[in-house]
Design a protein around this motif. Sequence first.
Motif, PDB file in Angstrom:
ATOM      1  N   ILE A 184       9.813  16.808 -11.351  1.00 24.27           N
ATOM      2  CA  ILE A 184       9.865  17.955 -10.446  1.00 24.27           C
ATOM      3  C   ILE A 184       8.448  18.287  -9.972  1.00 24.27           C
ATOM      4  N   VAL A 185       8.339  18.854  -8.788  1.00 20.40           N
ATOM      5  CA  VAL A 185       7.007  19.282  -8.327  1.00 20.40           C
ATOM      6  C   VAL A 185       6.614  20.525  -9.112  1.00 20.40           C
ATOM      7  N   SER A 186       5.314  20.719  -9.241  1.00 25.74           N
ATOM      8  CA  SER A 186       4.861  21.788 -10.144  1.00 25.74           C
ATOM      9  C   SER A 186       5.370  23.161  -9.736  1.00 25.74           C
ATOM     10  N   THR A 187       5.560  23.385  -8.434  1.00 23.26           N
ATOM     11  CA  THR A 187       6.034  24.704  -8.013  1.00 23.26           C
ATOM     12  C   THR A 187       7.476  24.963  -8.458  1.00 23.26           C
ATOM     13  N   THR A 227       4.709  17.444 -11.857  1.00 17.00           N
ATOM     14  CA  THR A 227       3.512  16.928 -11.199  1.00 17.00           C
ATOM     15  C   THR A 227       3.536  17.354  -9.725  1.00 17.00           C
ATOM     16  N   ASN A 228       2.618  16.834  -8.906  1.00 18.21           N
ATOM     17  CA  ASN A 228       2.666  17.325  -7.521  1.00 18.21           C
ATOM     18  C   ASN A 228       3.551  16.443  -6.635  1.00 18.21           C
ATOM     19  N   ARG A 229       3.713  16.885  -5.402  1.00 16.72           N
ATOM     20  CA  ARG A 229       4.660  16.229  -4.496  1.00 16.72           C
ATOM     21  C   ARG A 229       4.364  14.739  -4.330  1.00 16.72           C
ATOM     22  N   GLN A 230       3.093  14.414  -4.142  1.00 20.01           N
ATOM     23  CA  GLN A 230       2.738  13.018  -3.893  1.00 20.01           C
ATOM     24  C   GLN A 230       3.206  12.117  -5.044  1.00 20.01           C
ATOM     25  N   LEU A 253      12.047  18.468  -5.343  1.00 16.96           N
ATOM     26  CA  LEU A 253      10.839  18.620  -4.518  1.00 16.96           C
ATOM     27  C   LEU A 253      11.214  19.310  -3.215  1.00 16.96           C
ATOM     28  N   GLY A 254      10.203  19.594  -2.373  1.00 20.01           N
ATOM     29  CA  GLY A 254      10.490  20.065  -1.023  1.00 20.01           C
ATOM     30  C   GLY A 254      11.125  18.905  -0.257  1.00 20.01           C
ATOM     31  N   THR A 255      11.571  19.144   0.971  1.00 18.68           N
ATOM     32  CA  THR A 255      12.282  18.110   1.724  1.00 18.68           C
ATOM     33  C   THR A 255      11.521  16.770   1.723  1.00 18.68           C
ATOM     34  N   ASP A 291      16.382  27.976  -1.307  1.00 20.44           N
ATOM     35  CA  ASP A 291      15.290  28.207  -0.360  1.00 20.44           C
ATOM     36  C   ASP A 291      13.968  28.270  -1.123  1.00 20.44           C
ATOM     37  N   ASN A 292      12.912  27.902  -0.406  1.00 19.39           N
ATOM     38  CA  ASN A 292      11.582  27.922  -1.010  1.00 19.39           C
ATOM     39  C   ASN A 292      10.596  28.514   0.002  1.00 19.39           C
ATOM     40  N   PRO A 293      10.662  29.825   0.230  1.00 20.20           N
ATOM     41  CA  PRO A 293       9.771  30.407   1.239  1.00 20.20           C
ATOM     42  C   PRO A 293       8.331  30.481   0.751  1.00 20.20           C
ATOM     43  N   PRO A 330      -5.094  18.114  -2.707  1.00 22.53           N
ATOM     44  CA  PRO A 330      -4.403  17.211  -1.784  1.00 22.53           C
ATOM     45  C   PRO A 330      -3.252  16.522  -2.545  1.00 22.53           C
ATOM     46  N   GLY A 331      -2.141  16.304  -1.871  1.00 22.56           N
ATOM     47  CA  GLY A 331      -0.978  15.721  -2.567  1.00 22.56           C
ATOM     48  C   GLY A 331       0.043  16.788  -2.913  1.00 22.56           C
ATOM     49  N   SER A 332      -0.369  18.058  -2.826  1.00 25.76           N
ATOM     50  CA  SER A 332       0.566  19.155  -3.097  1.00 25.76           C
ATOM     51  C   SER A 332       1.419  19.421  -1.855  1.00 25.76           C
ATOM     52  N   GLY A 333       2.712  19.641  -2.077  1.00 27.72           N
ATOM     53  CA  GLY A 333       3.620  19.932  -0.966  1.00 27.72           C
ATOM     54  C   GLY A 333       3.305  21.275  -0.340  1.00 27.72           C
ATOM     55  N   THR A 334       2.916  22.243  -1.175  1.00 30.69           N
ATOM     56  CA  THR A 334       2.572  23.576  -0.674  1.00 30.69           C
ATOM     57  C   THR A 334       1.390  23.455   0.290  1.00 30.69           C
ATOM     58  N   LEU A 360       9.601  28.871   6.034  1.00 34.90           N
ATOM     59  CA  LEU A 360      10.843  28.553   5.344  1.00 34.90           C
ATOM     60  C   LEU A 360      10.928  27.076   4.957  1.00 34.90           C
ATOM     61  N   ARG A 361      10.993  26.831   3.680  1.00 39.22           N
ATOM     62  CA  ARG A 361      11.177  25.466   3.175  1.00 39.22           C
ATOM     63  C   ARG A 361      12.377  25.470   2.244  1.00 39.22           C
ATOM     64  N   GLN A 362      12.753  24.295   1.799  1.00 37.71           N
ATOM     65  CA  GLN A 362      13.909  24.227   0.889  1.00 37.71           C
ATOM     66  C   GLN A 362      13.603  23.367  -0.313  1.00 37.71           C
ATOM     67  N   TRP A 363      14.194  23.735  -1.417  1.00 40.86           N
ATOM     68  CA  TRP A 363      14.159  22.855  -2.580  1.00 40.86           C
ATOM     69  C   TRP A 363      15.270  21.838  -2.429  1.00 40.86           C
ATOM     70  N   GLN A 364      14.947  20.594  -2.727  1.00 46.99           N
ATOM     71  CA  GLN A 364      15.968  19.549  -2.643  1.00 46.99           C
ATOM     72  C   GLN A 364      15.985  18.752  -3.942  1.00 46.99           C
TER      73      GLN A 364
HETATM   74  P1  PGA Z   1       3.772  21.195  -4.927  1.00 48.05           P
HETATM   75  O1  PGA Z   1       5.155  21.026  -4.146  1.00 48.05           O
HETATM   76  O2  PGA Z   1       4.048  21.878  -6.242  1.00 48.05           O
HETATM   77  O3  PGA Z   1       3.274  19.788  -5.022  1.00 48.05           O
HETATM   78  O4  PGA Z   1       2.886  22.049  -4.054  1.00 48.05           O
HETATM   79  C1  PGA Z   1       5.867  22.105  -3.703  1.00 48.05           C
HETATM   80  C2  PGA Z   1       6.715  21.717  -2.517  1.00 48.05           C
HETATM   81  O5  PGA Z   1       6.859  20.534  -2.183  1.00 48.05           O
HETATM   82  O6  PGA Z   1       7.219  22.684  -1.909  1.00 48.05           O
END
Ligand code: PGA
Length: 331
Positions: A99-102, A128-131, A147-149, A163-165, A197-201, A266-270
């Motif tokens: 899972i992504v850290s968020t 871990t992070n998105r990447q 993760l996010g989309t 949802d992941n706002p 870098p590599g984080s989805g956020t 607006l983002r989503q958890w998937q």
């Molecule tokens: P992150 O991912 O924890 O790598 O920032 C969160 C996300 O993809 O929304």
Amino acid sequence: MRISLRQLQVFQAVARHLSYTRAAEELNMTQPAAFTQVKQLEETLGMALLERIGKRIHLTEAGHVVRESAQETLDGLERMQMQLDDLRGLRQGRLKLAIVSTAQYFMPRLLGEFCTANPGVEVALTVTNRQTVLARLTGNEDDLCVLGTPPEGLDVVATAIADNPLAILARHDHPLLQADEISPQRIAEEPFILREPGSGTRLAAERFFAARGLRLKMRMELGSNEAIKQAVIGGLGLAILSRDTLALEGRFGLLKPLNVKGFPLLRQWQVAYPRGKHLSVVAEAFLEHLVTHARAAALAGPLPPGADSMAPLALPARPERSQPICESNSA
Ligand code: PGA
């Protein structure tokens, strides 16, 4: 051809770690025993599967082929075992998640509920992070990933679960909290504390501003949502974080969202897995659990039920001068 399951298991572990020592540790055996198992497999197949170049171990072309088939064989056996357990009314086996850290603010609670209902399930959770989650998803390393989309073009089955706002957060006394509808241009003048870098956020935040021809002013880069919140509370700048990270800090009013045009983003958890993957009985059941309960869990955040009535935590009294103060280096 006489290949044993043990040989395949040991080879898989060595191929994953690219180290006999770490594979042996994982499988609770000695390093020479692991080496012998792989050697015997190579002798039976008549081909080298691993080669040592300098100090590093690499998979040969044959090694890649064997790794893929060995994974299918071991997964198939695990699925068979789970299906038989399911027939016997027992749901047990391993559930491997990345899972992504968020997502760590709501996923452990969902896992807790699932494991309470299914005590025979053993979970291996990678946070871990998105990447890195995307790399694991591409490499089919887990049963499910959250993760996010996922990016278009990645051949996966992905289901939105909540949802992941994303909000722009400021310290409770930041002057911009008085302003209405702040423009992205104005916000881009403020110093920001960003994820690595590599984080989805971070990616989502940078894309939002880049689409408007803007670049965020980075004051500091931190690899943890928790550290970022503390830096904002410390007055180092603003941050863009998921609403899900705002547990106690939001509740006690230490951090507040700014009213910025275009936010919350607006983002989503998937939940995702590679297309064509055979999900185990346990993974299917957990996927269903996520689809049914993730929305409510993400909305509630990481606080335990009944925490709404919790009074703000009182700080412990200062220790007496003569009392030794223990410090720990553990994070
Ligand atoms: P992150 O991912 O924890 O790598 O920032 C969160 C996300 O993809 O929304």
